[in-house]
Design an enzyme around this catalytic site. Sequence first.
Site, PDB file in Angstrom:
ATOM      1  N   ASP A   1      -0.383  -3.885  -5.680  1.00 31.39           N
ATOM      2  CA  ASP A   1      -1.768  -4.317  -5.520  1.00 31.39           C
ATOM      3  C   ASP A   1      -1.912  -5.620  -4.746  1.00 31.39           C
ATOM      4  O   ASP A   1      -3.038  -6.095  -4.556  1.00 31.39           O
ATOM      5  CB  ASP A   1      -2.431  -4.459  -6.885  1.00 31.39           C
ATOM      6  CG  ASP A   1      -2.713  -3.099  -7.523  1.00 31.39           C
ATOM      7  OD1 ASP A   1      -3.125  -2.186  -6.782  1.00 31.39           O
ATOM      8  OD2 ASP A   1      -2.521  -2.956  -8.729  1.00 31.39           O
TER       9      ASP A   1
ATOM     10  N   ASP B   1      -4.015   5.226  -5.975  1.00 29.93           N
ATOM     11  CA  ASP B   1      -4.599   3.940  -5.574  1.00 29.93           C
ATOM     12  C   ASP B   1      -3.784   3.266  -4.470  1.00 29.93           C
ATOM     13  O   ASP B   1      -4.319   2.472  -3.681  1.00 29.93           O
ATOM     14  CB  ASP B   1      -4.664   2.976  -6.758  1.00 29.93           C
ATOM     15  CG  ASP B   1      -5.097   3.605  -8.063  1.00 29.93           C
ATOM     16  OD1 ASP B   1      -4.698   4.745  -8.345  1.00 29.93           O
ATOM     17  OD2 ASP B   1      -5.815   2.932  -8.829  1.00 29.93           O
TER      18      ASP B   1
END
Length: 458
Positions: free
Chosen positions: A177, A235
């Site tokens: 991330d 994601d």
Amino acid sequence: MIYTVLLYRNTSVPGILSLHLYLLNKKNFYMNKLILLCGAAIGIGLASCSSPQKGDDYGWLKHALNVSATQLKATADEVNDTVLLPRSIWTGYEMDFLCNQLERDPSTFRDSLRVKPVTATLGTRRYCFSIYDWTSGFFPGNLWLAYRLTGDKQLEQDAIRFTNYLYPLREYKGTHDIGFMMNCSYGNAYRTASADSARQALIQTADNLCGRFDPQIGCIRSWDFGRWNFPVIIDNMMNLDLLFYVYHLTGDERYKDIALKHADTTMKNHFRPDYSSWHVVSYNNDGTVELKCTHQGKNDDSSWARGQAWAVYGYTSCYRETKDPKYLEQAQNIAGYIMKTVSTNDSIPLWDYNAPDSPQTPRDASAASVTASALIELSTLAENGQAYFDYAERLLKNLSSPAYLAQPGENQGFILKHSTGSLPNGSEIDTPINYADYYYLEALERYMKVKGIQYGEL
């Protein structure tokens, strides 16, 4: 046009850059400069358009922009100089509600990982636990986007201040991330007014992301926790834009090659025949699939709403970067699945496409925002893109309605209401979330460019 950028180290706050932008000849600066969106590389291909025509109704758009700027400025003022990054609003849950949404037997349902916030915090602003929270880059990114959309000088100064807090992240290697965290903050800072230290921070972050790539498996590892051997979540398609952007900054093909190899492996293993996606695919060390499951969706075989949005956004980016028709086909197939499957009256999806269709089932404005941003870009790349643009416009208008857009001074300073983070884990259920605001603003920016609209003309 002349841009003078001065970067210096703030000796009173070790490890944090203070960035001062002196933008000369600022009139219409943010309007006339081609802004590269978060993760978008040069040549996004947005169509050039003329000014709005007489009779065009963009009142909803002006209202949305004004509300967004008001909310963000008020929040930044309230947070002041504390190193706090707004994330969402604390919400609780009831076990009966979770079991109903997940269609689980309460007598056998494990709740050990779910911790309810104390009553006193319910309804209050939830902050990132630290700059290492995966959502830490979104609030600075929101400020940059709102500044570019409105030209408000206060938003620029707030964006600089909150971006500075994240400078240590350039050394962080603990999650995929980092693409979200740095590209949405430092990436937008650099795209708005380039500075060498911001450029170097992005390159260092991209190198760390590449360090999570396993050539035997052909993917970038997502998480370093849990029961999985080598987990990759859908994601992760969103973090590829950092690699594409740094490829353009440096000319080093390695960044682009790793991003595309990850996309190819994900295309092979993450999708069902109808182009819905598993949330998690874990790999054995030899590259074979260990298991396919969910962590945030209703069940392993369901279609988690935000996962579908991540997917269409990611493959649209891949096509933008390569013009390889396989990525366009993948993006269009995922978009088609979304457009035919979401059946709510306003097209804002339920938190999971397979969730119970009931008044109590939360929707996910964050999934709608990501989808809208992706489909606007896809509309500029596909031969017959009008259907994608029309669907995205519908999403934006509905998100900008009183049902989802906050009233100024309410909603703890967030822009949108009714997002869902991780319902199976009892986290952020039917609440505003900073990344919903981010992709909403990005979608508005893309929309305005396609339509040829400038804030001063609204």
